[in-house]
Design an enzyme around this catalytic site. Structure first.
Site, mmCIF file in Angstrom:
data_model
loop_
_atom_site.group_PDB
_atom_site.id
_atom_site.type_symbol
_atom_site.label_atom_id
_atom_site.label_comp_id
_atom_site.label_asym_id
_atom_site.label_seq_id
_atom_site.Cartn_x
_atom_site.Cartn_y
_atom_site.Cartn_z
ATOM 1 N N HIS A 82 -54.463 13.771 14.142
ATOM 2 C CA HIS A 82 -55.384 13.855 12.887
ATOM 3 C C HIS A 82 -56.618 13.542 13.196
ATOM 4 C CE1 HIS A 82 -51.964 14.550 9.714
ATOM 5 N NE2 HIS A 82 -51.610 14.978 10.931
ATOM 6 N N HIS B 68 -50.754 21.903 16.448
ATOM 7 C CA HIS B 68 -50.035 23.018 16.217
ATOM 8 C C HIS B 68 -50.476 24.091 17.089
ATOM 9 C CE1 HIS B 68 -48.985 21.330 11.742
ATOM 10 N NE2 HIS B 68 -48.610 20.452 12.378
ATOM 11 N N ASP C 29 -44.547 24.968 13.648
ATOM 12 C CA ASP C 29 -45.680 25.055 12.442
ATOM 13 C C ASP C 29 -46.793 26.006 12.967
ATOM 14 O OD1 ASP C 29 -45.751 22.843 14.142
ATOM 15 O OD2 ASP C 29 -45.785 21.605 12.345
ATOM 16 N N GLU D 250 -48.529 21.141 6.817
ATOM 17 C CA GLU D 250 -49.373 19.834 6.568
ATOM 18 C C GLU D 250 -49.420 19.705 5.094
ATOM 19 O OE1 GLU D 250 -50.207 17.646 8.603
ATOM 20 O OE2 GLU D 250 -50.480 18.696 10.496
ATOM 21 N N HIS E 200 -42.814 18.200 18.051
ATOM 22 C CA HIS E 200 -44.011 17.577 17.756
ATOM 23 C C HIS E 200 -44.733 17.037 18.993
ATOM 24 C CE1 HIS E 200 -47.395 16.282 15.384
ATOM 25 N NE2 HIS E 200 -46.925 16.631 14.053
ATOM 26 N N CYS F 259 -53.600 18.084 14.548
ATOM 27 C CA CYS F 259 -52.193 17.822 14.882
ATOM 28 C C CYS F 259 -51.488 18.425 16.008
ATOM 29 C CB CYS F 259 -51.665 17.987 13.217
ATOM 30 S SG CYS F 259 -50.359 16.780 13.514
#
Length: 382
Positions: free
Chosen positions: A353, A100, A73, A132, A159, A98
């Site tokens: 986050h 990415h 992502d 997101e 992730h 996050c």
């Protein structure tokens, strides 16, 4: 052309240019710029007209018996960075909180390896916008991106996890991440003077009753072994203390580890809303929006050998992880194609986050090594 990429430099540049869902213009242009520095003899770059910031890259295999997909992502969050890093976000109010930027950098490292060492199978790299928000994976599938020669037989993705040591690979068979559903509930009654409640229909009271009953769904209607979450984070009602509110709006989120559980919770909340409408003689409208955020359910046929490889690889630290209630739109992809999602530890000092999210960059090279070694091993198997 150099076989190596300065992955730390790439990650830091990506970190400085975070963009929100479906607006990742700078990011997509930079990704293409990096990819074009790689050897091109086996690469084909493809764009999705309806998703202009998406990027697909295919690596032609030498003796392909399958097409293996790898997804990363590319979007960021509306977070104002507070890390104090010299390469902090230059886009106010936006941050790769996050991880990415790490995701993209690892993907570029893996892609670069196979651009220099032709794989046996075809490889498809999908640089996906809008994880997101706006479920970019679902949008890509609905746009017909994965058809014909661009259809993968299996899909993988990672992730970052700040709770795992840098470079550690974490995974589990079955559900890795929960699915999520947005819930909005509108209550419509009749406003009036605070001194004359019998002439009004108070939607603050109706809404409060709904909230209290909704808390029994997980505690009394959900198998405690399976688990679920119902959280209401926003409530709007009324305008002044001495006027009875004729309207109220409640907004929240539902999370479950299986799609069947999410649908069960949805049904229970709708039934409670119907009961509130009857008992309070008002209108209650429930809006449920899951979009592409289905549970990330790892396919056992692919996940068991993935875990076995990672456990046995001499230069990989592997841990089996518990399911998490966080959401990820890769879940939609895994309901279209068999595949596996896994964690990459980044040993952060702040959670995902967070405005202070600061991953350990040593995880990048470790992640690239683990994934390239796994893919090479995967391509030797039927």
């Amino acid at each position: 052309m150099s076989e190596t990429l300065d992955l730390i430099h790439i990650r830091r540049h990506l970190h400085q240019i975070p963009e929100l869902a479906l607006h990742e213009t700078q990011t997509a242009a930079y990704l293409r710029q990096v990819i074009e520095t790689m050897p091109q003899q086996w690469l084909t770059i493809h764009h999705i007209p309806s998703l202009p910031t998406a990027l697909m890259v295919k690596v032609q295999g030498s003796q392909p018996q399958r097409c293996i997909g790898y997804r990363t992502d590319i979007d960021a969050l509306p977070v104002t960075e507070a890390t104090g890093l010299p390469y902090a976000s230059t886009n106010p109010g936006k941050m790769h909180a996050c991880g990415h930027d790490i995701h993209m950098t690892v993907a570029l490292g893996v892609l670069n390896y196979f651009a220099n060492h032709q794989p046996k199978d075809d490889l498809l790299f999908f640089f996906q916008p809008a994880e997101e928000n706006d479920n970019g994976g679902k949008l890509a599938v609905e746009a017909g991106a994965f058809t014909g020669e661009w259809r993968p037989d299996e899909f993988y993705g990672l992730h970052v996890n700040p709770e795992l040591s840098a470079g550690v690979i974490g995974c589990r068979n079955g559900t890795l991440f929960a699915g999520t559903t947005e819930i909005n509930v509108d209550f419509v009654g009749k406003g009036g003077h605070a001194a004359y409640p019998h002439l009004a229909n108070d939607m603050v009271v109706a809404c409060a009753s709904f909230i209290m009953q909704a808390q029994t769904v997980v505690s009394r209607s959900v198998d405690p072994i399976e688990g679920g979450v119902v959280t209401f984070g926003k409530l709007n009602a009324g305008s002044i203390r001495n006027v009875i509110a004729g309207r109220a709006r409640l907004e929240g989120t539902i999370r479950g580890l299986t799609q069947a559980m999410i649908e069960h919770i949805d049904q229970r909340l709708q039934a409670i809303a119907n009961g509130i409408a009857t008992s309070f003689e008002c209108k209650v409208n429930v809006e449920l929006n899951q979009g592409g955020y289905l549970p990330v359910e790892n396919d056992p046929r692919l996940t068991v050998p993935f875990i076995q490889f990672m456990k046995n690889a001499p230069d990989v630290d592997f841990v089996e992880t518990a399911p998490a209630m966080t959401g990820e739109d890769f879940g939609y992809m895994l309901h279209q194609f068999p595949g596996t999602m896994f964690w990459l530890g980044v040993d952060g000092h702040a959670p995902l986050h967070s405005a202070k999210m600061t991953p350990d960059e040593s995880a990048i090279s470790k992640g690239v090594t683990a994934i390239t070694e796994f893919l090479e091993d995967r391509m030797t198997r039927k």
